[in-house]
Design a protein around this motif. Structure first.
Motif, short mmCIF file in Angstrom:
data_model
loop_
_atom_site.label_atom_id
_atom_site.label_comp_id
_atom_site.label_asym_id
_atom_site.label_seq_id
_atom_site.Cartn_x
_atom_site.Cartn_y
_atom_site.Cartn_z
N ASN A 59 7.60 33.93 -32.95
CA ASN A 59 7.19 33.91 -31.55
C ASN A 59 8.20 34.69 -30.72
O ASN A 59 9.37 34.35 -30.67
CB ASN A 59 7.12 32.45 -31.07
N ASN A 116 11.85 24.87 -32.88
CA ASN A 116 10.49 24.58 -33.28
C ASN A 116 10.10 25.27 -34.57
O ASN A 116 8.94 25.24 -34.97
CB ASN A 116 9.51 24.96 -32.16
N SER A 168 12.02 35.33 -22.69
CA SER A 168 12.89 34.30 -22.15
C SER A 168 13.79 34.95 -21.12
O SER A 168 13.78 36.16 -20.96
CB SER A 168 13.72 33.67 -23.26
N VAL A 208 11.93 28.32 -27.15
CA VAL A 208 11.21 29.04 -28.20
C VAL A 208 12.19 29.94 -28.94
O VAL A 208 12.79 30.82 -28.33
CB VAL A 208 10.06 29.89 -27.62
N GLY A 209 12.40 29.68 -30.21
CA GLY A 209 13.30 30.54 -31.00
C GLY A 209 14.67 29.97 -31.22
O GLY A 209 15.44 30.51 -32.03
N GLN A 255 17.30 28.29 -26.81
CA GLN A 255 16.06 28.52 -26.07
C GLN A 255 14.94 27.60 -26.58
O GLN A 255 14.93 27.25 -27.78
CB GLN A 255 15.63 29.98 -26.21
N GLN A 288 15.90 37.35 -28.74
CA GLN A 288 16.19 35.92 -28.67
C GLN A 288 17.68 35.71 -28.43
O GLN A 288 18.43 36.67 -28.25
CB GLN A 288 15.69 35.22 -29.94
N ASN A 298 9.57 28.23 -35.17
CA ASN A 298 8.66 29.36 -34.98
C ASN A 298 9.47 30.64 -34.81
O ASN A 298 9.85 31.00 -33.71
CB ASN A 298 7.76 29.11 -33.76
N HIS A 307 15.97 27.52 -35.52
CA HIS A 307 15.00 27.52 -34.42
C HIS A 307 14.58 26.08 -34.19
O HIS A 307 14.26 25.37 -35.15
CB HIS A 307 13.77 28.36 -34.75
#
Length: 517
Positions: A173, A168, A177, A58-59, A56, A84, A170, A166
């Motif tokens: 966060n 990014n 999703s 994010v994550g 994903q 996630q 992060n 991850h």
């Protein structure tokens, strides 16, 4: 008592500890280990699961890993972040060992090699996992399921690096999703505690010591069933927790032993009842084994004190004891109590008989049983409460046997004459000629003012004449002097108990210790 809690199973060879759950019932101690099971949708084995993760924005993959070949453990999933990628599959769990990444076997890979593969595997990563049922405790894996927080560890730091995967970086966060839609026949998995070993507690025994040594295990003990099945070493996080479990299991074993005694006594006459029985450790004598202990099962039944290597299960087993002694001719003695301030209390519970013991061993809760011909058996129990029960049981068994027997007569001699010496619960001491049966002298128990012996065969008994108040010395020689002295002690103690039972109770060192604690 019933009880459930998390503990550790310690492997002395690898020196690793593994998370387990203990369940205690009245009759059984059950050890459980966590595993992943398929609960619906398919009959696929949960041992190996192949899962496709969609990375994903994010994550990333939504998980962290620990371990690796350099630590002699597989790479395992150490965190799963809620909502996630890994969590959305419903097929991955903390404690899963990663065996393949996109078809590449990683069972012998290092931590960095697996991190590199996962980070560079593209947006769609297929991993094969197998739940590691015996994850070493140094991995510090949390036992729960993913929660609302990104950190589900126990709070204790691990010596191993925890790599979060991850894109990014992060990990906190939790932006929504698009979860994949569930498929109707897709298997559903759950992590559950499963029974792996059940140890029956009837006639079971507990050991806090490393086998055959005086080394006390730290916050740990082992439970062994009658058939030899062992729990392995059960280790606890605190001394208090270890003590609580030790007491709870010991209580249940004692309750079951009491039931076994009641059943055995139904088949025995009133004069041959089991007063007490249970496991102890006996110190083995000898130059090469002066500090070695071996499990023995003791029983006080009817007129006898029994020592077994294994508990008597049937009526026929009672004749197979290693040793059998008459209760009138043994002497129970407490040696050690471990007080709360770690001081030793040496306690001598006998009068007029002197014998030194080597008390250099480090085990608390020790007692000896002195028998005929100057011999003795030296025992240790695990708990102070057990010591108090043995002390009270020996007293009761000996007093009952004295009252049942009434009197005991021993052959003896003096100055070439063959005599008979009788200890009688009602009359006291009588000495008579073995041929003519003529009474030579008779004294009450209260008239015995002292004694001395040569430690071999000869004894001097000092009696006070009721009329003249003078001390009269009577010298006798016995083949087994120790047995006679023990018998005299048993009869006098039983006589005192019949007149003043409160006094006897006041002399109980073990029970004083129990009350003070």
């Amino acid at each position: 008592q019933t009880k459930t809690s998390i503990a550790l199973s310690y492997d002395e060879v690898s020196e690793n500890a593994y998370d387990i759950r203990l369940k205690l019932t009245k009759e059984v101690l059950t050890i459980q280990k966590q595993d992943v099971v398929c609960v619906s949708g398919s009959d696929h084995s949960a041992n190996h699961r192949t899962v496709t993760l969609r990375r994903q924005p994010v994550g990333g993959l939504g998980l962290s890993i620990k371990g690796g070949a350099e630590h002699k453990v597989p790479v395992v999933i150490s965190k799963i972040f809620k909502d996630q990628a890994a969590d959305q599959t419903g097929m991955l769990f903390i404690g899963d060992a990663i065996t393949q990444v996109n078809g590449i076997n990683v069972e012998s890979a290092t931590h960095e090699e697996v991190v590199h593969l996962l980070r560079n595997a593209g947006d769609e990563v297929t991993i094969t996992v197998q739940y590691l049922r015996e994850a070493p405790s140094f991995l510090k894996l949390p036992l729960g399921s993913p929660g609302p927080s990104s950190d589900h560890s126990s709070g204790a730091s691990s010596p191993l690096f925890d790599s979060g995967l991850h894109l990014n970086g992060n990990s906190t966060n939790t932006a929504p999703s698009s979860p994949s839609s569930p498929i109707a026949n897709e298997p559903k998995y759950e992590k559950r505690w499963l029974d792996t070993l059940s140890v029956p507690l009837s006639m079971a025994r507990i050991s806090r010591y490393k086998a055959g040594t005086d080394k006390l295990r730290s916050n740990a003990f082992e439970v062994l069933a009658l058939d030899g099945v062992s729990t392995g070493i059960l280790q606890f996080y605190t001394a208090q927790e270890s003590a609580d479990w030790l007491r709870a299991i010991s209580t249940n074993i004692s309750d079951l032993t009491l039931q076994n005694m009641k059943m055995a006594n139904k088949c025995c006459s009133p004069s041959d009842q089991v007063i007490h029985m249970g496991w102890v450790n006996e110190r083995l004598e000898g130059t090469d084994a002066s500090q070695l202990y071996k499990f023995k099962f003791l029983a006080l039944k009817g007129s006898s004190f029994y020592i077994f290597s294994t508990p008597p299960v049937s009526t026929l087993d009672w004749v197979r004891a290693e040793k059998i002694y008459n209760l009138c001719e043994v002497l129970f003695k407490i040696h050690k109590l471990w007080l709360a301030d770690d001081c030793w209390l040496q306690a001598n519970l006998y009068l007029g008989i002197h014998q030194d013991f080597d008390l250099e061993d480090q085990r608390p809760y020790c007692f000896s049983v002195m028998v005929g011909h100057g011999k003795s058996h030296y025992f240790n129990v695990e708990l102070g409460s057990e010591l108090a029960v043995w002390e009270k049981s020996f007293q009761r068994a000996i007093f009952l046997e004295v009252q049942r027997t009434g009197s005991k007569t021993y052959m003896c001699s003096w100055q070439g004459d063959t005599l008979c010496f009788t200890v009688d619960f009602a009359l006291g001491f009588t000495c008579f000629d073995s041929k003519t049966k003529n009474v030579l002298w008779r004294f009450k128990f209260s008239q015995l003012k002292g004694s001395s012996d040569d430690g071999k065969t000869k004894v001097k008994l000092l009696f006070q004449n009721l009329d003249t108040k003078q001390i009269e010395t009577k010298e006798l020689e016995f083949q087994d002097l120790t047995a006679v002295l023990h018998c005299i002690h048993s009869f006098i103690a039983a006589k005192v108990a019949s007149v003043d039972p409160v006094f006897i109770d006041s002399q109980s060192i073990a029970r004083k210790y129990m009350y003070s604690n």
